[in-house]
Design a protein around this motif. Structure first.
Motif, PDB file in Angstrom:
ATOM      1  N   GLN A 478       0.832  -1.200   0.000  1.00 42.44           N
ATOM      2  CA  GLN A 478       0.000   0.000   0.000  1.00 42.44           C
ATOM      3  C   GLN A 478       0.866   1.248   0.000  1.00 42.44           C
ATOM      4  OE1 GLN A 478      -2.469  -0.265   3.498  1.00 42.44           O
ATOM      5  NE2 GLN A 478      -3.946  -1.652   2.531  1.00 42.44           N
ATOM      6  N   THR A 496      -5.155   2.895  -2.814  1.00 45.39           N
ATOM      7  CA  THR A 496      -3.711   2.907  -2.590  1.00 45.39           C
ATOM      8  C   THR A 496      -3.100   1.505  -2.588  1.00 45.39           C
ATOM      9  OG1 THR A 496      -4.098   2.978  -0.200  1.00 45.39           O
ATOM     10  CG2 THR A 496      -3.716   5.088  -1.321  1.00 45.39           C
ATOM     11  N   THR A 511       0.122   3.877  -8.549  1.00 45.86           N
ATOM     12  CA  THR A 511      -1.127   3.795  -7.789  1.00 45.86           C
ATOM     13  C   THR A 511      -1.674   5.206  -7.610  1.00 45.86           C
ATOM     14  OG1 THR A 511      -2.163   2.821  -5.834  1.00 45.86           O
ATOM     15  CG2 THR A 511      -0.086   3.992  -5.485  1.00 45.86           C
ATOM     16  N   LEU A 513      -3.273   8.038  -5.006  1.00 40.29           N
ATOM     17  CA  LEU A 513      -3.446   8.451  -3.614  1.00 40.29           C
ATOM     18  C   LEU A 513      -4.872   8.937  -3.390  1.00 40.29           C
ATOM     19  CD1 LEU A 513      -0.076  10.382  -3.076  1.00 40.29           C
ATOM     20  CD2 LEU A 513      -0.635   8.030  -2.407  1.00 40.29           C
TER      21      LEU A 513
END
Length: 562
Positions: A478, A496, A511, A513
């Motif tokens: 993550q 995330t 990824t 946020l």
């Protein structure tokens, strides 16, 4: 290898010992011995596996007599130049060079030779000292007298044989590579050595040379392969003629020595095997045919320096697969028998190429041979004691030129998969090419960080779920925030925890946020901690450097060592 006139490639060792048989002491080499077979075996197991010779082609893999994969992790050691002697014997005792090869994780040597060595009896029988004296190499003679005096009194061909034997005594496999016909530096488009029928390239003499060399080493256990010809090229290159003579060369080698792998190069400085899609080569034997390909930064001019690194890397990968990599899919081993770059780290073109190349080698789990071992040459292109900045060793052969480069190389020396490597169900490794390290999580107390690939965690990347799970757990990778270390968590449904492979290089893991910003995995610096930062070089920028964010997700089945 194709070079501009005076760019370099090569090296040679040095020392003051008086004989080629002595107790070896190495004080300057601290590299870990990486054993290049499935499993992290200890040395006696390594010797046993090497002993299961000869080698065979099993679909796209090279295997030993027990059917277990043997990954070729080789280094080029030239003996094809005017001196006709392996480089560096004026710098270090030959046994020390052989042990240095092993201590730096190489399990084989691509040992080059010219046709003249195997067909000109007068030249081959000349004593090394007399030949060096005729070239005016009095300094090299003095170095040979100090380090390897016995070689001065040997015929050139006998010196060649002894070096192969010493490599075998150190459990180093040898691939005999016919580099050219007339001894000298290679290669130029119009040097007379490029293609069948050129000024110095008599096909019948070449066939005789292949037969003679194959016969000479037919009972030499560590000679595991013969490469028919290096970097075919030039204005006379022709596909039909390639087929005619490469077929005859393959049959000649196999008839004289059916134990060795028969290795065939392509056209355009061995950059192109695409013509085999429409017209495959036919040979009478099975289980021995291997193809080879070469790649350098110069294969794409200065594109690495002036272009967007992600775009150039993507184009490079597509070109490699289109011109040679397709052979893997057709069930043939593909041997990257030359690649390399300036190991001083000052050439942007080479640096970017190598970061991409290391990712490709790891992803395809290729067999390969680095150019080159030598830090210098006795004589090259008229220059005495010329330095080879592509060499593993420094100019005086006293140590490694670049330990950071060797760390990257060590990561791709062991196999990731193949016959005999099915020690675990398939999992993923996240390889960081610019450091030669892999993503790992040592314990709850440790951050997610880079560490030796031999101790990487087993990850599972799901393109469908877009998660990166720690194998055997419910934990997933993550993001936390910009510049913040990533973590393992159990909520694998949040944004995330969703990772996509983006960019033309296929080496950015991105990824989103919570605020919507797109970030990528990044190496934070000297402490090795993995963080997320805004993605680099994604929008076509030219003056950018994405290497810290390049992570190659590769598949492995080898045992994890914790």
């Amino acid at each position: 290898m194709q070079y501009d006139t005076l760019t370099t490639k090569g090296t040679k060792p040095s020392s003051s010992r008086k004989t080629i048989t002595y107790d070896m002491k190495i004080s300057h080499f601290s590299s870990v011995l990486f054993l290049l077979f499935c499993s992290n075996v200890v040395l006696h197991e390594f010797v046993a596996i090497v002993g299961a010779m000869p080698l065979y082609a099993n679909s796209r893999w090279i295997v030993n007599g027990e059917g277990k994969r043997v990954k070729l992790a080789c280094v080029n050691w030239p003996s094809h130049l005017e001196t006709l002697l392996a480089q560096g014997l004026d710098k270090k005792p030959v046994t020390e060079i052989a042990k240095t090869i092993v201590l730096n994780g190489f399990n084989c040597v691509r040992f080059t030779w010219p046709v003249a060595l195997a067909t000109n009896d007068s030249l081959a029988s000349t004593l090394v000292e007399n030949h060096f004296r005729s070239l005016g190499l009095n300094g090299a003679i003095a170095g040979l007298r100090a380090n390897n005096p016995i070689f001065l009194r040997l015929p050139i061909i006998r010196a060649f044989q002894i070096i192969v034997k010493i490599l075998g005594n150190n459990n180093v496999m040898v691939i005999l590579d016919n580099h050219l016909s007339k001894p000298g530096w290679c290669c130029q488009q119009t040097d007379g050595n490029g293609f069948f029928g050129d000024e110095y390239f008599d096909p019948e003499l070449w066939l005789r040379g292949l037969t003679n060399m194959a016969t000479m080493f037919k009972d030499t256990k560590n000679v595991v392969g013969m490469s028919l010809r290096n970097e075919l090229r030039g204005p006379n290159a022709n596909i039909d003629i390639w087929h005619k003579f490469m077929h005859e060369g393959a049959e000649a080698v196999h008839s004289a020595n059916p134990k060795v792998l028969v290795i065939l190069s392509g056209l355009e400085f061995d950059n192109n095997l695409d013509f085999l899609r429409q017209q495959p080569i036919e040979v009478s034997f099975t289980g021995k045919l291997v193809f080879e390909v070469h790649r350098y930064a110069s294969s794409m001019g200065n594109a690495w320096e002036i272009g967007n690194p992600n775009v150039v890397c993507g184009n490079f990968m597509n070109n490699l697969m289109g011109s040679a990599g397709f052979l893997l899919e057709q069930g043939f081993p593909l041997f990257l028998s030359e690649f390399g770059g300036d190991q001083r780290g000052i050439n942007v073109n080479d640096n970017r190429f190598l970061n991409c190349m290391f990712g490709v080698i790891a992803d395809l789990d290729l067999d390969w041979a680095l150019w080159a071992l030598q830090g210098s040459y006795y004589l090259r292109q008229g220059i005495v004691d010329m330095e080879e900045v592509f060499g593993v060793l420094n100019k005086d052969w006293s140590g490694i030129r670049n330990s950071s480069f060797m760390q990257k190389l060590h990561a791709i020396q062991p196999p990731f998969q193949g016959p005999g490597c099915q020690e675990m169900s398939p999992y993923n490794i996240m390889f960081h090419p610019s450091s030669g390290l892999c993503v790992q999580k040592k314990s709850i107390r440790h951050p997610v960080e880079l560490g030796p690939c031999s101790k990487s965690n087993a990850w599972i990347y799901s393109q469908q779920a877009r998660t990166i799970m720690l194998k055997g757990t419910y934990s997933c990778l993550q993001a936390v925030g910009v510049g913040q270390p990533v973590k393992l968590g159990v909520d694998c449904t949040c944004s995330t925890s969703k990772w996509e492979i983006i960019s033309d290089s296929r080496m950015h893991l991105s990824t989103k946020l919570p605020d919507g910003e797109i970030v990528c995995l990044d190496h934070s610096g000297s402490n090795g901690v993995i963080v997320t930062n805004p993605c680099k070089c994604i929008s076509g920028e030219i003056n950018c450097e994405p290497a810290s964010q390049w992570f190659k997700v590769i598949t492995s089945t080898r045992r994890i060592v914790l």
